[in-house]
Each structure stands twice: as structure tokens, then as C-alpha cells.
Design an enzyme around this catalytic site. Structure first.
Site, mmCIF file in Angstrom:
data_model
loop_
_atom_site.group_PDB
_atom_site.id
_atom_site.type_symbol
_atom_site.label_atom_id
_atom_site.label_comp_id
_atom_site.label_asym_id
_atom_site.label_seq_id
_atom_site.Cartn_x
_atom_site.Cartn_y
_atom_site.Cartn_z
ATOM 1 N N HIS A 144 -2.030 -1.867 -10.168
ATOM 2 C CA HIS A 144 -2.975 -1.280 -9.225
ATOM 3 C C HIS A 144 -4.246 -2.110 -9.253
ATOM 4 C CE1 HIS A 144 -5.390 1.715 -7.180
ATOM 5 N NE2 HIS A 144 -4.245 2.244 -6.799
ATOM 6 N N ASP A 165 3.078 5.701 -6.818
ATOM 7 C CA ASP A 165 4.309 5.499 -6.032
ATOM 8 C C ASP A 165 5.555 5.384 -6.881
ATOM 9 O OD1 ASP A 165 3.153 5.438 -3.462
ATOM 10 O OD2 ASP A 165 2.275 3.511 -3.985
ATOM 11 N N HIS A 169 0.877 -1.184 0.000
ATOM 12 C CA HIS A 169 0.000 0.000 0.000
ATOM 13 C C HIS A 169 0.906 1.223 0.000
ATOM 14 C CE1 HIS A 169 -3.436 2.406 0.558
ATOM 15 N NE2 HIS A 169 -3.822 2.071 1.776
HETATM 16 C C1 LIG Z 1 -0.959 -3.013 -6.336
HETATM 17 C C2 LIG Z 1 -1.108 -4.526 -6.353
HETATM 18 C C3 LIG Z 1 -1.051 -5.035 -4.911
HETATM 19 C C4 LIG Z 1 -2.461 -4.886 -6.987
HETATM 20 O O1 LIG Z 1 -2.630 -6.236 -6.856
HETATM 21 P P1 LIG Z 1 -3.860 -7.065 -7.452
HETATM 22 O O2 LIG Z 1 -4.935 -6.174 -7.937
HETATM 23 O O3 LIG Z 1 -4.231 -8.062 -6.404
HETATM 24 O O4 LIG Z 1 -3.232 -7.733 -8.737
HETATM 25 P P2 LIG Z 1 -2.721 -9.211 -8.845
HETATM 26 O O5 LIG Z 1 -1.731 -9.487 -7.738
HETATM 27 O O6 LIG Z 1 -3.915 -10.100 -8.971
HETATM 28 O O7 LIG Z 1 -1.939 -9.153 -10.218
HETATM 29 C C5 LIG Z 1 -2.421 -9.638 -11.469
HETATM 30 C C6 LIG Z 1 -1.262 -10.198 -12.246
HETATM 31 O O8 LIG Z 1 -0.284 -9.175 -12.483
HETATM 32 C C7 LIG Z 1 0.958 -9.531 -11.851
HETATM 33 N N1 LIG Z 1 1.459 -8.317 -11.207
HETATM 34 C C8 LIG Z 1 0.748 -7.422 -10.490
HETATM 35 N N2 LIG Z 1 1.544 -6.406 -10.120
HETATM 36 C C9 LIG Z 1 2.762 -6.673 -10.617
HETATM 37 C C10 LIG Z 1 3.993 -5.989 -10.557
HETATM 38 N N3 LIG Z 1 4.097 -4.837 -9.915
HETATM 39 N N4 LIG Z 1 5.067 -6.541 -11.168
HETATM 40 C C11 LIG Z 1 4.940 -7.718 -11.831
HETATM 41 N N5 LIG Z 1 3.796 -8.402 -11.922
HETATM 42 C C12 LIG Z 1 2.726 -7.886 -11.311
HETATM 43 C C13 LIG Z 1 0.610 -10.595 -10.827
HETATM 44 O O9 LIG Z 1 1.712 -11.442 -10.557
HETATM 45 C C14 LIG Z 1 -0.518 -11.307 -11.535
HETATM 46 O O10 LIG Z 1 0.040 -12.118 -12.551
HETATM 47 P P3 LIG Z 1 -0.591 -13.578 -12.877
HETATM 48 O O11 LIG Z 1 -1.960 -13.259 -13.424
HETATM 49 O O12 LIG Z 1 0.351 -14.159 -13.858
HETATM 50 O O13 LIG Z 1 -0.636 -14.308 -11.575
HETATM 51 C C15 LIG Z 1 0.019 -5.180 -7.202
HETATM 52 O O14 LIG Z 1 -0.042 -4.715 -8.535
HETATM 53 C C16 LIG Z 1 1.407 -4.922 -6.612
HETATM 54 O O15 LIG Z 1 1.820 -5.638 -5.691
HETATM 55 N N6 LIG Z 1 2.148 -3.895 -7.136
HETATM 56 C C17 LIG Z 1 3.445 -3.569 -6.599
HETATM 57 C C18 LIG Z 1 3.287 -2.788 -5.315
HETATM 58 C C19 LIG Z 1 2.799 -1.382 -5.535
HETATM 59 O O16 LIG Z 1 3.320 -0.662 -6.381
HETATM 60 N N7 LIG Z 1 1.798 -0.976 -4.735
HETATM 61 C C20 LIG Z 1 1.296 0.382 -4.760
HETATM 62 C C21 LIG Z 1 -0.136 0.442 -5.104
HETATM 63 S S1 LIG Z 1 -0.635 2.126 -5.281
#
Ligand SMILES: CC(C)(COP(=O)(O)OP(=O)(O)OC[C@H]1O[C@@H](n2cnc3c(N)ncnc32)[C@H](O)[C@@H]1OP(=O)(O)O)[C@@H](O)C(=O)NCCC(=O)NCCS
Length: 430
Positions: free
Chosen positions: A307, A363, A268
Site C-alpha cells: 500500500h 483487497d 486501485h
Molecule cells: C498498492 C501499490 C500500487 C503501492 O505502490 P507504491 O507505493 O508505488 O509501491 P512501490 O511500487 O514503490 O513498491 C515498493 C517496492 O515493493 C515492491 N512491491 C510493491 N507491492 C508489491 C506487491 N504487491 N508484490 C510484490 N512486490 C511489491 C515493488 O516492486 C518495489 O520493490 P523494489 O523497491 O525492489 O522496486 C503496490 O503495492 C501494488 O501494486 N500492490 C498490488 C495491487 C494492490 O493490491 N492494490 C490495492 C491497493 S489498496
């Protein structure tokens, strides 16, 4: 037959039900009538991590994740970032309309007169170890304010509530700045009420022996814009915590501390800190392709990308990129920017990221600006928590005034044992 409704046939019983559709949702409680018999509890919905569940009705922030739209109370974020100050936007989020000139003067006056923290709270901060994480200090100190203002538990009194809102918005920069000074071992600087919100924060962070602190206006404006961009983001993880804890009628200081605790997580608000660590780990532009290949092979995530809601370029990231340019003209370029731009360029052309609709989020660039402004990565989430306090409070207030809301208490699908006989210790084996 009602048109705006679902016609559901339960294949177990052949019974049919008409479930009204309300604002593109169905009410989960309407499904409870779907039963196999009198003993049946009724159908529930299962939605871990709230992927497809609206937990409230809200008139504060609108996001269209597919189109990359973010609006506060109907106003596009880019217009607010360009034309408003943070305190103006805070007023808008909390009261629903942009303030008139006299309303804004009163509002600023009210916030400015609550910037001091009690000397006992200052001493409380002194109790932390020299190397305590600023976010841990921030969360604990905001929670400690609850002991200073016991009347704040009177959450159904609108006047009391407003008083605590002034206090929280006024005091969070002071607490944030003190956590920073504490980590450096510097004496705390009292607020200067002649200064604007961001400028005063900079004064409390960086004033040394000069009689009056003068913030660089470009940097102060960039910080104010960053505050505007981070002020609210509808039902994100920490806001959901604010509403959930608030629904038990805990006081706003404790609710805000709980929300800030959620914000501290690396998925987050902690993500910008992780972005900088990632950029440091990559080290140079030529190592970007290898780093991306490693991520695609399933080793970690590209921090600052992706996101839950935005499946397009985060509109805040665009404005931050613009603000970064302004800052770098004053401070000189942050060498990490080059690596970040290369990461973005390669990722946006790569099938893995395109298919999954992974774009830079807020971010991705905010950490680079914060670093250029002189902040250590440990402070980044605290910088996020200051403006988000406004969003949390707006959402908390809306929740308390919503007659449909009650204490938040989800259901579960129990997957444990059926009832079984107790086993005395001597019969449990070795
Ligand atoms: C923000 C976040 C938690 C959203 O998660 P979510 O909606 O649950 O998305 P998911 O984890 O289901 O991701 C979907 C797919 O994209 C991939 N993915 C998501 N974010 C990714 C990233 N930053 N880098 C690489 N792969 C990513 C996942 O591994 C998943 O792949 P798969 O379908 O092969 O399993 C996630 O994108 C993340 O962890 N990002 C990095 C942290 C970040 O920048 N957070 C700030 C948010 S404002």
C-alpha cells in the site's frame, strides 16, 4: 529568527530565505521567491505521483500508515465497524459528527427516498451488451444521471448540493444492482424502502419471484461492515480525481463517474478482482511457495499486498478477516481462503516482503468474502464504489468550501524540443 521555519541558502546566488513550516509542511508557493534573477520563474517542486505532497487540508479521515491507524472524523475504524450502520458512518463523514437519533431517522428517510432511478436511465442501462463489464456500466450510468438532474451543476448552492448527495448515495446501490441483473439477463428489481441500505441492495440483486425479500441478517451485516470499511480513505487516487474534476466545478454526478473510473484500475479498486484471479491461478495451497518465488524473481506483484500509505497491517484487513469468519459460518468456507491464508503466512515471514513493508491490504480478503456472498469478480469494484461514493462526496464538499482551493492545475518540467522550424512533408525523409 523564527523557530518553526526552514533556513534555505541558494548556492547559485548565496541568497538566503526563511520558509515557514506549517503543520509539518512547507508551502510550495513559498519556494517561488527563490530565483536567480528577474527573468527566473522561481523554484518549483517536482513530485511525480504525489509521493510527498499534500494537495489539501482535510478534517475527514486520518491515516497513520506506519502504525496501521485509520480514523473517520477522529473515530477509530474498528469502533465504527463494530457499533455503527453504514448510513450512520456516511452521516459522520459528510457532516463531521455522529447523528442524533432524530437526525439519523431523517437522514435514512432522505436517502431511502432517492433510491429509484428514472425509467429512462433504466432503459439507458438496457443498451449495454449482455457481457459489458459492470464497472463500465456503473461509471457510464452515474455520468448519465448528470443529464437527468441539470440543476446539479449549481455546485455553489449548498441546498442543491445536499440534494444531489442524497440522490447519489440513494441511487448508487440501485445502479450497481441493475448492472448485475443486466449481466445475468434478469429483470430489474425496484428498491424496497422498508429495508436497510445493505438489505435493500441485496433485495435488488437477488430477489426472484418471492413477494418480499428477506436478507440473511449475518450476510447483510457483513456487507454493511464492508461498506463502512470502504467509505473513505483520504487522498487516494480516485478521491484525488473527485477533487480535481470537482475543482473545475463539474457537477457531482460527473465527478463521481470520473472518480469511479479511477477506482476501476487494477492498482486501485480493481485489485480485489485481481486477487481472486491470482488465487484461482495458484489453484492449491502447495503451489503457494512457487508462486511467491516467481513474484520475488520480478514476475508481477502479489495482488492485495502493499500500500502506498500503510507500511503495516492495513487495519481494515483485520476487520475483514473477522467479518469473513462470520460469513463463512453461514455460507461454508470458500476454498480460496486456505490459499490466501497460506500466502499471507509465507509472505509475512519472507525477507522480500518484510524489507519492503508489504502487508495484506483491504483487497486481499474482501474478494473472498464477496465471492462467498455470491458475487462474480466483475462486481467487486462496483461493491467498492457504492460506499466510496460517500467519501468522494464528503471530500468534494470539503474542497468546494475550502477558500484556498482553486482549479487543480499542476506544473510540469518540460523535457521536449526547443523551438524549431516547421519541416514541410516533402522534406521529412522517407
Ligand atoms: C498498492 C501499490 C500500487 C503501492 O505502490 P507504491 O507505493 O508505488 O509501491 P512501490 O511500487 O514503490 O513498491 C515498493 C517496492 O515493493 C515492491 N512491491 C510493491 N507491492 C508489491 C506487491 N504487491 N508484490 C510484490 N512486490 C511489491 C515493488 O516492486 C518495489 O520493490 P523494489 O523497491 O525492489 O522496486 C503496490 O503495492 C501494488 O501494486 N500492490 C498490488 C495491487 C494492490 O493490491 N492494490 C490495492 C491497493 S489498496
Amino acid at each position: 529568527m523564527e523557530k518553526n521555519a526552514l533556513n534555505i541558502v541558494d548556492e547559485r546566488t548565496q541568497a538566503s530565505y526563511v520558509i515557514p513550516i506549517y503543520k509539518r509542511t512547507v508551502r510550495a508557493m513559498d519556494l517561488r521567491q527563490i530565483k536567480t534573477g528577474a527573468e527566473d520563474f522561481g523554484l518549483m517542486t517536482y513530485d511525480p505521483a504525489f509521493l510527498n505532497t499534500a494537495s489539501c487540508q482535510s478534517a475527514i479521515t486520518y491515516i497513520d500508515g506506519d502504525k496501521g491507524i485509520l480514523r473517520y472524523r477522529g473515530y477509530p475504524i474498528d469502533q465504527l465497524a463494530e457499533k455503527c450502520t453504514f448510513l450512520e458512518v456516511a452521516y459522520l463523514l459528510l457532516f463531521g459528527e455522529l447523528p442524533t437519533e432524530s437526525q439519523l431517522i431523517d437522514w435514512i428517510d432522505n436517502i431511502t427516498h432517492h433510491t429509484m432511478i428514472h425509467e429512462t436511465t433504466k432503459r439507458f442501462l438496457e443498451g449495454f451488451r449482455y457481457n459489458a463489464h459492470p464497472m463500465g456500466m456503473f461509471i457510464s450510468t452515474v455520468a448519465a444521471l448528470s443529464t437527468v438532474y441539470p440543476e446539479s451543476r449549481n455546485v455553489h448552492d449548498a441546498e442543491v448540493r445536499l440534494h444531489q448527495i442524497h440522490r447519489l448515495i440513494g441511487k448508487v446501490p440501485t445502479i450497481a444492482a441493475y448492472t448485475y441483473r443486466h449481466s445475468l439477463g434478469f429483470p430489474y428489481v425496484y428498491p424496497d424502502n422498508d429495508l436497510g441500505y445493505a438489505e435493500n441492495f441485496m433485495n435488488m440483486l437477488w430477489k426472484m419471484v418471492e413477494p418480499k425479500y428477506h436478507a440473511n441478517p449475518v450476510l447483510a451485516r457483513a456487507l454493511d461492515i464492508l461498506f463502512i470499511l470502504h467509505a473513505d480513505h483520504e487522498q487516494n487516487c480516485s478521491t484525488n480525481v473527485m477533487r480535481a474534476v470537482g475543482s473545475a466545478q463539474a457537477d457531482p454526478f460527473l465527478c463521481t463517474a470520473a472518480a469511479a473510473a479511477a477506482l476501476s484500475g487494477p492498482l486501485h479498486g480493481g485489485a480485489n478482482e485481481e486477487v481472486l484471479r491470482m488465487l484461482a491461478e495458484i489453484g492449491s495451497k502447495d503451489r503457494v511457495p512457487a508462486y511467491i518465488a516467481n513474484i520475488k524473481a520480478g514476475h508481477g506483484k502479489l495482488m492485495g499486498f502493499g500500500h502506498r500509505v500503510y507500511k503495516n497491517y492495513d487495519p481494515r484487513a483485520k476487520i475483514i478477516k473477522w467479518a469473513a469468519d462470520q460469513v463463512f459460518q453461514t455460507t461454508g468456507k470458500n476454498p480460496k481462503l486456505e490459499i490466501a491464508l497460506e500466502l499471507e503466512r509465507i509472505a509475512l515471514e519472507d525477507d522480500y516482503f518484510i524489507k519492503r513493508k508489504l502487508y495484506p491490504n483491504v483487497d486481499f480478503y474482501s474478494g473472498i468474502i464477496y465471492q462467498a456472498l455470491g458475487f462474480k469478480p466483475e462486481m467487486f469494484t462496483v461493491l467498492f464504489a457504492i460506499p466510496r461514493t460517500v467519501g468522494w462526496l464528503a471530500q468534494w464538499q470539503e474542497m468546494l468550501e475550502d477558500p484556498e482551493q482553486k482549479i487543480a492545475r499542476p506544473r510540469q518540467i518540460y523535457t521536449g524540443h526547443d523551438a524549431r522550424e516547421f519541416v514541410p512533408i516533402e522534406k521529412r525523409g522517407v
